[in-house]
Design an enzyme around this catalytic site. Structure first.
Site, PDB file in Angstrom:
ATOM      1  N   CYS A   1       0.575  -1.382   0.322  1.00 30.90           N
ATOM      2  CA  CYS A   1       0.317   0.103  -0.624  1.00 30.90           C
ATOM      3  C   CYS A   1       0.992   1.713   0.486  1.00 30.90           C
ATOM      4  O   CYS A   1       0.683   2.510  -0.201  1.00 30.90           O
ATOM      5  CB  CYS A   1      -1.175   0.562   1.238  1.00 30.90           C
TER       6      CYS A   1
ATOM      7  N   HIS B   1      -1.480   1.281   7.252  1.00 35.39           N
ATOM      8  CA  HIS B   1      -2.130   1.471   6.072  1.00 35.39           C
ATOM      9  C   HIS B   1      -1.884   3.134   5.307  1.00 35.39           C
ATOM     10  O   HIS B   1      -1.790   3.732   5.966  1.00 35.39           O
ATOM     11  CB  HIS B   1      -3.627   1.157   6.408  1.00 35.39           C
TER      12      HIS B   1
END
Ligand SMILES: [Zn+2]
Length: 609
Positions: A48, A554
């Site tokens: 990510c 994230h």
């Protein structure tokens, strides 16, 4: 990082129906359909950080054009990273993305950047800077591929501009670091290039700290209060705050860390507040009034504990009481049990020992029931001598019960119930919801700072070491301005993340105030001549976000699409429209601004001639 690799039929969030519709040309305007460029990227296992950076770069209009339209001629076949990035960006804009392209990009990145191998989470900023550096290496001073602008480019090369790579000419600028001598006021300047400005985030000077008050007038009841304590203060300041809060004299307050297993330590007035309450919940206990004159009382801080090892647990409230130094065991046992009488199932008639008393912090030091005067133990003398400064001298004792005796007398009694004052929630909220402006971050960045005595620098004019003042200012401004918000701080051994909301403008960020006097004049031959006023207005077009904590973080991106002017949220393969007023969040980590009147190199060179 929380996403797992997804099945092979994943098209990066761009469904085949939407794709057909867009391919017909009617999709971009239709509701729900997304324009070229607004396409997701498969997560190939903790990628990510890579996906978020690629989306931000793919939405960097000059770079996307440069890469996707093949305007570059990289240095030979070695330029694998740039080739793969170009293929990926081209696919995102031509609606031809397949997960194979991002997988190939990932493996080329791993091949050239050992630090990005494996499936661990990485810092998006580190990756972005690595990638820009890589592109700079790959592209070198390469000129655009031959085309309609070739003539202009040739003239630019003749005028000496051939030495700059695309990365340098669009992303790079210079800052000036100036050292001023406090004695002769002469200034020494050094100039350094940057691809990214790392802005410090002003931190609050206080933190929320909960303290459980155990006051005499409350009859042993505990009240937890929330305080805004100075980050760099001492325990003495905390003692004053607690005393004000509880309306008691500060010299009567014992500050102690008490864990669910028992007493941990008392706080000394001279110690720094930064670690207070980190070992165990913090208690402020008020000492009972002085005993009548003539007696020899000793102030005891008692914690009742039952069980051993992992099952060891405190029960009832921590207590402060005064006992006679010359008391017998029977007398001491009565004194210790007196505050608990109301909660006991049966009275203790026997004078036989019901518990053991351990002097906290003194391994193996137990008061003996056989002693005529158990409190005349050498460990008590030591504890009194070492009693921390500030509060009343005291001795912490752990009253150790075996499980069966404890159950017989107190049943299932556990730790005292603590009531929370409103201030607990209020202080927590006040310190959580801290916000500042981007301008305040810049003020901190350009703040004048004096060198520490150890760092004194030898002034070339005075010829002696001086504690000069250092100040950073921007000297030139890039077309693409990347701003990194320093959310990750190292404090002692721990890394913290600041969740401060930094309020930044989406349009019209004026960089002129942050330029050094005399700076900002373009010395680049492709730029407008010096007589042009420097254009320092910037518009935001992309944000790289970091969500969550240091460990399980994230990355996502918000990018403004250059075709429809709308913002989209990129969460790996998921792409959704997002309202403009939603893009500014506590997760914003890297901001991408473009100079409002950035002129492509080829048109600038023609304008300059
Ligand atoms: Zn000097």
């Amino acid at each position: 990082g929380r996403r797992q690799p997804q099945p092979e039929d994943d098209e990066g969030g761009f469904g085949s129906a939407a794709r057909r519709e867009t391919a017909r040309g009617g999709g971009a305007a239709g509701s729900g359909a997304r324009p070229p460029g607004a396409q997701g990227l498969r997560n190939h296992g903790n990628t990510c950080f890579m996906n978020a950076v690629v989306q931000c770069l793919s939405n960097t209009a000059p770079l996307a054009e440069f890469l996707a339209l093949g305007r570059y001629r990289a240095r030979g076949a070695r330029a694998e990273v740039t080739h793969r990035l170009a293929a990926l960006v081209r696919a995102l804009w031509s609606l031809e993305y397949t997960p194979r392209l991002s997988a190939e990009f990932q493996s080329i990145v791993a091949k050239h950047g050992a630090q990005f191998r494996g499936n661990a989470q990485h810092d998006a900023l580190e990756f972005l800077l690595w990638l820009l550096d890589r592109m700079h290496e790959d592209l070198g001073s390469a000129s655009p591929a031959p085309g309609p602008h070739a003539a202009h480019q040739r003239s630019a090369e003749q005028s000496g501009a051939g030495g700059e790579s695309f990365v340098q000419s669009h992303f790079q600028a210079q800052y000036r670091s100036s050292l001023t001598c406090p004695h002769c006021r002469k200034q020494s300047n050094t100039f350094d290039p940057f691809l990214c400005i790392s802005l410090p985030i002003p931190v609050r000077q206080t933190r929320a700290l909960n303290v459980t008050l155990v006051l005499q007038r409350e009859g042993g009841r505990s009240l937890r209060v929330g305080l805004a304590v100075p980050l760099l203060g001492t325990a003495a300041e905390l003692r004053q705050m607690v005393a004000r809060e509880g309306d008691v004299p500060p010299q009567q307050v014992i500050l102690a860390e008490v864990s669910p297993q028992g007493f941990l330590r008392s706080l000394d007035d001279t110690e720094e507040l930064s670690t207070a309450g980190q070992g165990a919940p913090l208690y402020a206990l008020q000492a009972p009034p002085e005993a009548p004159a003539g007696a020899h009382p000793v102030l005891l801080l008692l914690c009742h504990v039952a069980g051993t090892g992992l099952h060891r647990a405190r029960f009832g409230p921590p207590l402060v009481l005064r006992a006679e130094r010359g008391a017998s065991w029977a007398q001491l046992q009565r004194d210790v049990l007196a505050p608990l009488r109301g909660t006991m199932r049966s009275a203790v008639q026997s004078t036989a020992p019901q518990f053991r008393i351990h002097v906290a912090g003194e391994p193996g030091a137990y008061l003996s029931p056989q002693d005529m005067h158990p409190l005349c133990h050498a460990a008590i003398d030591r504890a009194l001598q070492q009693s921390p400064t500030g509060g009343p001298p005291h001795v912490a004792l752990t009253v150790e019960w075996d499980i069966s005796t404890k159950e017989r007398l107190f049943g299932s009694m556990q730790q005292e119930a603590v009531q929370d004052a409103d201030s607990v929630r209020l202080q927590q909220a006040a310190h959580q919801q801290h916000s500042c402006t981007l301008d305040e971050c810049f003020q901190l960045y350009t703040k004048e700072e004096q060198l520490a005595p150890d760092d004194a620098w030898r002034c070339p004019h005075c010829r002696v070491p001086q504690q000069g003042t250092v100040q950073l200012r921007l000297w030139t401004l890039p077309d693409i301005l990347i701003i990194h918000l320093k959310r990750f701080r190292q404090v002692a051994q721990r890394r913290h993340k600041l969740s401060t909301l930094v309020r930044f403008p989406l349009r019209g960020l004026d960089m002129a105030p942050h330029l050094a006097p005399g700076g900002g004049l373009w010395q680049h031959p492709l730029r407008p001549p010096r007589s042009c006023p420097p254009d320092a207005l910037y518009d935001l077009y992309a944000i790289c976000n970091h969500h969550g904590s240091m460990q399980g973080g994230h990355y996502t991106a918000y990018c403004c699409n250059s075709l429809d002017g709308r913002w989209y949220s990129y969460d790996d393969s998921t792409v959704e429209g997002v309202r403009e007023d939603e893009v500014s969040t506590r997760s914003a980590y890297i901001l991408f601004y473009q100079r409002r009147n950035a002129i492509p190199a080829w048109s600038a060179s023609s304008a300059a001639r």
